[in-house]
Design a protein around this motif. Structure first.
Motif, PDB file in Angstrom:
ATOM      1  N   GLU A 124      10.708  -3.420   3.545  1.00 18.72           N
ATOM      2  CA  GLU A 124      10.051  -3.891   4.665  1.00 18.72           C
ATOM      3  C   GLU A 124       9.619  -2.872   4.465  1.00 18.72           C
ATOM      4  O   GLU A 124       8.241  -3.023   4.993  1.00 18.72           O
ATOM      5  CB  GLU A 124      10.137  -4.084   5.853  1.00 18.72           C
ATOM      6  CG  GLU A 124       9.327  -5.171   6.221  1.00 18.72           C
ATOM      7  CD  GLU A 124      10.025  -5.695   8.064  1.00 18.72           C
ATOM      8  OE1 GLU A 124       9.404  -5.516   8.676  1.00 18.72           O
ATOM      9  OE2 GLU A 124      11.159  -6.118   7.941  1.00 18.72           O
ATOM     10  N   CYS A 125       9.301  -1.718   4.908  1.00 18.74           N
ATOM     11  CA  CYS A 125       8.297  -0.699   4.930  1.00 18.74           C
ATOM     12  C   CYS A 125       7.139   0.031   4.000  1.00 18.74           C
ATOM     13  O   CYS A 125       6.113   0.266   4.331  1.00 18.74           O
ATOM     14  CB  CYS A 125       9.144   0.679   5.994  1.00 18.74           C
ATOM     15  SG  CYS A 125       9.568   0.442   7.698  1.00 18.74           S
ATOM     16  N   THR A 126       8.338  -0.297   3.102  1.00 13.65           N
ATOM     17  CA  THR A 126       7.191   0.259   2.070  1.00 13.65           C
ATOM     18  C   THR A 126       6.362  -1.076   1.515  1.00 13.65           C
ATOM     19  O   THR A 126       5.102  -0.633   1.274  1.00 13.65           O
ATOM     20  CB  THR A 126       8.215  -0.119   0.094  1.00 13.65           C
ATOM     21  OG1 THR A 126       8.764   1.617   0.644  1.00 13.65           O
ATOM     22  CG2 THR A 126       7.981   0.263  -0.926  1.00 13.65           C
ATOM     23  N   THR A 127       7.055  -2.647   1.743  1.00 10.63           N
ATOM     24  CA  THR A 127       6.012  -3.858   2.249  1.00 10.63           C
ATOM     25  C   THR A 127       4.785  -3.653   2.325  1.00 10.63           C
ATOM     26  O   THR A 127       3.769  -3.821   2.063  1.00 10.63           O
ATOM     27  CB  THR A 127       7.003  -4.621   1.929  1.00 10.63           C
ATOM     28  OG1 THR A 127       7.778  -4.880   0.600  1.00 10.63           O
ATOM     29  CG2 THR A 127       5.884  -6.325   1.485  1.00 10.63           C
ATOM     30  N   ARG A 128       4.961  -2.970   3.928  1.00  7.55           N
ATOM     31  CA  ARG A 128       3.373  -3.206   4.995  1.00  7.55           C
ATOM     32  C   ARG A 128       3.179  -1.783   4.317  1.00  7.55           C
ATOM     33  O   ARG A 128       2.352  -0.956   5.196  1.00  7.55           O
ATOM     34  CB  ARG A 128       4.875  -3.272   5.916  1.00  7.55           C
ATOM     35  CG  ARG A 128       5.114  -5.258   6.240  1.00  7.55           C
ATOM     36  CD  ARG A 128       5.776  -4.739   7.269  1.00  7.55           C
ATOM     37  NE  ARG A 128       5.786  -6.286   7.891  1.00  7.55           N
ATOM     38  CZ  ARG A 128       5.510  -6.870   8.340  1.00  7.55           C
ATOM     39  NH1 ARG A 128       5.195  -6.675   9.804  1.00  7.55           N
ATOM     40  NH2 ARG A 128       6.038  -8.473   8.456  1.00  7.55           N
ATOM     41  N   ASN A 129       3.685  -0.814   3.856  1.00  9.68           N
ATOM     42  CA  ASN A 129       2.621   0.420   3.531  1.00  9.68           C
ATOM     43  C   ASN A 129       3.343   0.872   4.756  1.00  9.68           C
ATOM     44  O   ASN A 129       2.107   2.180   5.849  1.00  9.68           O
ATOM     45  CB  ASN A 129       1.597   0.555   3.755  1.00  9.68           C
ATOM     46  CG  ASN A 129       1.053   1.686   2.384  1.00  9.68           C
ATOM     47  OD1 ASN A 129       2.002   2.209   1.656  1.00  9.68           O
ATOM     48  ND2 ASN A 129      -0.042   2.438   2.938  1.00  9.68           N
ATOM     49  N   ARG A 130       3.830   1.619   4.969  1.00 10.78           N
ATOM     50  CA  ARG A 130       4.366   2.263   7.124  1.00 10.78           C
ATOM     51  C   ARG A 130       5.015   3.683   6.345  1.00 10.78           C
ATOM     52  O   ARG A 130       5.503   3.893   5.121  1.00 10.78           O
ATOM     53  CB  ARG A 130       5.311   1.615   7.172  1.00 10.78           C
ATOM     54  CG  ARG A 130       5.617   0.395   7.554  1.00 10.78           C
ATOM     55  CD  ARG A 130       4.444   0.296   9.157  1.00 10.78           C
ATOM     56  NE  ARG A 130       4.744  -1.349   9.793  1.00 10.78           N
ATOM     57  CZ  ARG A 130       3.801  -2.293   9.223  1.00 10.78           C
ATOM     58  NH1 ARG A 130       2.675  -1.406   9.392  1.00 10.78           N
ATOM     59  NH2 ARG A 130       4.267  -2.833  10.537  1.00 10.78           N
ATOM     60  N   ARG A 131       3.951   4.814   6.158  1.00  9.91           N
ATOM     61  CA  ARG A 131       4.189   5.950   5.580  1.00  9.91           C
ATOM     62  C   ARG A 131       5.322   6.534   6.777  1.00  9.91           C
ATOM     63  O   ARG A 131       5.830   7.902   5.827  1.00  9.91           O
ATOM     64  CB  ARG A 131       2.663   6.956   5.867  1.00  9.91           C
ATOM     65  CG  ARG A 131       1.954   6.376   5.341  1.00  9.91           C
ATOM     66  CD  ARG A 131       2.203   6.713   3.508  1.00  9.91           C
ATOM     67  NE  ARG A 131       3.018   7.232   2.751  1.00  9.91           N
ATOM     68  CZ  ARG A 131       2.367   8.832   2.697  1.00  9.91           C
ATOM     69  NH1 ARG A 131       0.743   8.965   3.005  1.00  9.91           N
ATOM     70  NH2 ARG A 131       2.356   9.768   2.019  1.00  9.91           N
ATOM     71  N   CYS A 132       5.385   6.465   7.609  1.00  8.86           N
ATOM     72  CA  CYS A 132       6.756   7.168   8.751  1.00  8.86           C
ATOM     73  C   CYS A 132       7.134   6.877   8.922  1.00  8.86           C
ATOM     74  O   CYS A 132       6.414   5.758  10.471  1.00  8.86           O
ATOM     75  CB  CYS A 132       5.634   8.736   9.210  1.00  8.86           C
ATOM     76  SG  CYS A 132       6.963   9.731  10.053  1.00  8.86           S
TER      77      CYS A 132
END
Length: 181
Positions: A116-124
């Protein structure tokens, strides 16, 4: 002449409306300056020294808290970027708390969370895994596995134990790839 008489009348009218005045002897304004706020220079120097020790890898985490520090960075990740991660200088975009999870639940939740973080482009992101102080085995079961799980993920560039204020060795910061084109 009538104009002049009117002008004198106006001057007299002004003097009467103002009344007695005292001439100003000084035409300079002395500004009121405020004292600057005191700076805690010794405290700032101490904090800077601790940060430098941590960045240089000389900080003894065992003396500060129980548990082992987790550290990992993929080849090619700049030391400067990794130091910034260790200092907690990246904005935390998302958080996952794994307290109370079984090993399988934690692995599945971690996988879903990273996807999910990758899909939403969460970096940290921050992952709270705990120190295992209340586990049945008396040792950290999730913490001992999370490092391997993260190293197997392509989207994970680096991770490290969090700063004390963010959970210390009971949590980690994870730096993820930027997939935005």
């Amino acid at each position: 002449m009538k104009h002049r008489k009117t002008a004198l009348g106006e001057n007299e009218l002004f003097r009467r409306s103002v009344g007695d005045v005292t001439p100003v002897t000084n035409d300079k304004v002395i500004p009121q300056t405020r004292k600057p706020a005191p700076e805690a220079t010794q405290r700032m120097a101490d904090e800077a020294a601790v940060i430098k020790e941590m960045a240089d890898g000389f900080f003894d985490t065992e003396a500060a808290e129980t548990g082992d520090e987790l550290l990992y960075k993929k080849p090619g990740i700049q030391d400067k970027v990794f130091r910034k991660l260790r200092r907690g200088q990246f904005a935390i975009a998302a958080e996952l708390d794994l307290h109370g999870y079984t090993v399988q639940q934690a692995k599945d939740s971690l996988s879903d969370f990273l996807r999910e973080c990758t899909t939403r482009n969460r970096r940290c992101v921050r992952i709270i895994h705990g120190k295992g102080l209340r586990s049945r085995q008396g040792r950290p079961t999730i913490k001992s596995r999370i490092g391997k799980w993260l190293q197997q993920r392509q989207e994970v560039l680096a991770y490290c134990s969090a700063r004390q204020v963010d959970g210390g060795t009971g949590a980690i910061y994870v730096l993820l790839k930027n997939y935005r084109v």
